[in-house]
Enzyme design. Structure first.
Site, mmCIF file in Angstrom:
data_model
loop_
_atom_site.group_PDB
_atom_site.id
_atom_site.type_symbol
_atom_site.label_atom_id
_atom_site.label_comp_id
_atom_site.label_asym_id
_atom_site.label_seq_id
_atom_site.Cartn_x
_atom_site.Cartn_y
_atom_site.Cartn_z
ATOM 1 N N GLY A 45 0.782 -1.239 0.000
ATOM 2 C CA GLY A 45 0.000 0.000 0.000
ATOM 3 C C GLY A 45 0.809 1.282 0.000
ATOM 4 O O GLY A 45 0.338 2.319 -0.446
ATOM 5 N N ASP A 103 -5.891 2.830 10.411
ATOM 6 C CA ASP A 103 -7.290 2.549 10.724
ATOM 7 C C ASP A 103 -7.355 2.212 12.218
ATOM 8 O O ASP A 103 -7.397 3.109 13.057
ATOM 9 C CB ASP A 103 -7.750 1.404 9.807
ATOM 10 C CG ASP A 103 -9.225 1.100 9.919
ATOM 11 O OD1 ASP A 103 -9.904 1.721 10.745
ATOM 12 O OD2 ASP A 103 -9.711 0.221 9.179
ATOM 13 N N PHE A 152 -14.682 2.828 3.472
ATOM 14 C CA PHE A 152 -13.633 2.103 2.768
ATOM 15 C C PHE A 152 -13.193 2.881 1.536
ATOM 16 O O PHE A 152 -14.004 3.199 0.676
ATOM 17 C CB PHE A 152 -14.120 0.703 2.394
ATOM 18 C CG PHE A 152 -12.992 -0.188 1.998
ATOM 19 C CD1 PHE A 152 -12.204 -0.809 2.961
ATOM 20 C CD2 PHE A 152 -12.679 -0.378 0.655
ATOM 21 C CE1 PHE A 152 -11.136 -1.602 2.599
ATOM 22 C CE2 PHE A 152 -11.610 -1.180 0.287
ATOM 23 C CZ PHE A 152 -10.839 -1.802 1.261
ATOM 24 N N VAL A 153 -11.904 3.187 1.466
ATOM 25 C CA VAL A 153 -11.390 3.985 0.356
ATOM 26 C C VAL A 153 -10.402 3.174 -0.491
ATOM 27 O O VAL A 153 -9.773 2.235 0.008
ATOM 28 C CB VAL A 153 -10.721 5.281 0.870
ATOM 29 C CG1 VAL A 153 -11.741 6.186 1.529
ATOM 30 C CG2 VAL A 153 -9.579 4.990 1.848
ATOM 31 N N ASP A 159 -6.150 -0.757 -1.836
ATOM 32 C CA ASP A 159 -6.795 -1.718 -2.732
ATOM 33 C C ASP A 159 -8.139 -2.216 -2.216
ATOM 34 O O ASP A 159 -8.433 -2.147 -1.021
ATOM 35 C CB ASP A 159 -5.888 -2.938 -2.922
ATOM 36 C CG ASP A 159 -5.863 -3.833 -1.677
ATOM 37 O OD1 ASP A 159 -5.483 -3.331 -0.601
ATOM 38 O OD2 ASP A 159 -6.247 -5.013 -1.784
ATOM 39 N N ARG A 165 -5.078 -0.014 -6.813
ATOM 40 C CA ARG A 165 -3.888 0.620 -6.234
ATOM 41 C C ARG A 165 -3.314 1.657 -7.198
ATOM 42 O O ARG A 165 -2.637 2.591 -6.780
ATOM 43 C CB ARG A 165 -2.800 -0.425 -5.955
ATOM 44 C CG ARG A 165 -3.146 -1.424 -4.852
ATOM 45 C CD ARG A 165 -1.893 -2.219 -4.495
ATOM 46 N NE ARG A 165 -2.166 -3.459 -3.789
ATOM 47 C CZ ARG A 165 -2.315 -3.564 -2.463
ATOM 48 N NH1 ARG A 165 -2.245 -2.494 -1.714
ATOM 49 N NH2 ARG A 165 -2.540 -4.732 -1.904
HETATM 50 P P1 IMP Z 1 -4.849 -0.944 10.783
HETATM 51 O O1 IMP Z 1 -3.869 -1.995 11.179
HETATM 52 O O2 IMP Z 1 -6.247 -1.307 11.239
HETATM 53 O O3 IMP Z 1 -4.477 0.452 11.188
HETATM 54 O O4 IMP Z 1 -5.005 -0.991 9.235
HETATM 55 C C1 IMP Z 1 -4.045 -0.563 8.387
HETATM 56 C C2 IMP Z 1 -4.092 -1.322 7.067
HETATM 57 O O5 IMP Z 1 -5.432 -1.760 6.720
HETATM 58 C C3 IMP Z 1 -3.678 -0.393 5.967
HETATM 59 O O6 IMP Z 1 -2.288 -0.450 5.759
HETATM 60 C C4 IMP Z 1 -4.471 -0.903 4.785
HETATM 61 O O7 IMP Z 1 -3.735 -1.926 4.134
HETATM 62 C C5 IMP Z 1 -5.719 -1.514 5.369
HETATM 63 N N1 IMP Z 1 -6.879 -0.579 5.273
HETATM 64 C C6 IMP Z 1 -7.483 0.072 6.281
HETATM 65 N N2 IMP Z 1 -8.494 0.844 5.848
HETATM 66 C C7 IMP Z 1 -8.536 0.679 4.499
HETATM 67 C C8 IMP Z 1 -9.381 1.229 3.454
HETATM 68 O O8 IMP Z 1 -10.284 2.048 3.653
HETATM 69 N N3 IMP Z 1 -9.096 0.829 2.179
HETATM 70 C C9 IMP Z 1 -8.096 -0.051 1.888
HETATM 71 N N4 IMP Z 1 -7.292 -0.590 2.831
HETATM 72 C C10 IMP Z 1 -7.514 -0.233 4.125
HETATM 73 MG MG MG Z 2 -1.451 -1.751 4.096
#
Ligand code: IMP
Ligand code: MG
Length: 180
Positions: A45, A103, A152-153, A159, A165
């Site tokens: 990403g 997130d 969700f973006v 992706d 991507r």
């Molecule tokens: P976290 O560990 O919950 O903070 O999530 C981080 C990872 O989740 C990011 O590096 C993304 O790969 C994925 N992610 C979180 N939200 C989104 C979204 O809205 N679209 C796509 N991937 C997401």
């Molecule tokens: Mg990621």
């Protein structure tokens, strides 16, 4: 149908992304002049963002990549599986982690711990998007591009099922795409 036709609306334009990269790059340059930090991108990403960000940093840096998957085994214990490790020895080094979005904060929390356990001198994060949600882990992200609401973006590294991507902007998918 073209890929772009799957997008319902654009949330962050190419121009805004470019402004974020410029501002964050200059901040990093200012804070790390003379320190030669290791900038570690989280695959996959980080890729478009990492590439644009580093071009806006005018001081000496080193770049590296990690590929990790984060999963929660039991309720609150996070584990990361390292699919690709850093090539540099981070011991005693200043490190900046680069990723597309934060997130829950789980991924970043685990990686920061992992790098600190290895003896990194400092670990900061540069994240393009901060999702406006209650985090599982409160993390002080030093460099943030902009915020998005809890939806969700996709695009610019982000992706859905490994697609989108390569969009130059960040947007929201049409509902029917999820229902395909
Ligand atoms: P976290 O560990 O919950 O903070 O999530 C981080 C990872 O989740 C990011 O590096 C993304 O790969 C994925 N992610 C979180 N939200 C989104 C979204 O809205 N679209 C796509 N991937 C997401
Ligand atoms: Mg990621």
């Amino acid at each position: 149908m073209a890929m772009v036709d799957d997008i319902e609306r654009v949330l962050i334009s190419k121009e805004t992304i470019s402004e974020c990269c410029e501002r964050m790059g200059k901040q990093i340059e200012h804070d790390y002049e003379g320190k030669n930090p290791i900038i570690i991108g989280l695959l996959k990403g980080c890729e478009p963002f990492m590439s644009d960000l580093v071009k806006n940093i005018g001081c000496y840096i080193r770049t590296d990549y990690m590929d990790v998957s984060s999963y929660v085994g039991t309720e609150s214990i996070g584990h990361i599986i390292i699919k690709k490790d850093v090539d540099f020895d981070v011991k005693g080094q200043d490190v900046i982690i680069v990723d597309d979005i934060i997130d829950s904060g789980q991924t970043l929390h685990d990686i920061i711990k992992f790098l600190k356990d290895r003896g990194a001198k400092s670990v900061e994060a540069a994240i393009l998007l901060s999702k406006n949600v209650a985090r599982k882990h409160e993390i002080d992200v030093k460099y943030v591009g902009t915020t998005v609401e809890n939806e969700f973006v996709v695009g610019y590294g982000l992706d859905y099922n490994e697609s989108y991507r390569n969009l130059g902007f960040i947007g929201v998918l049409k509902k029917e795409v999820y229902e395909k």
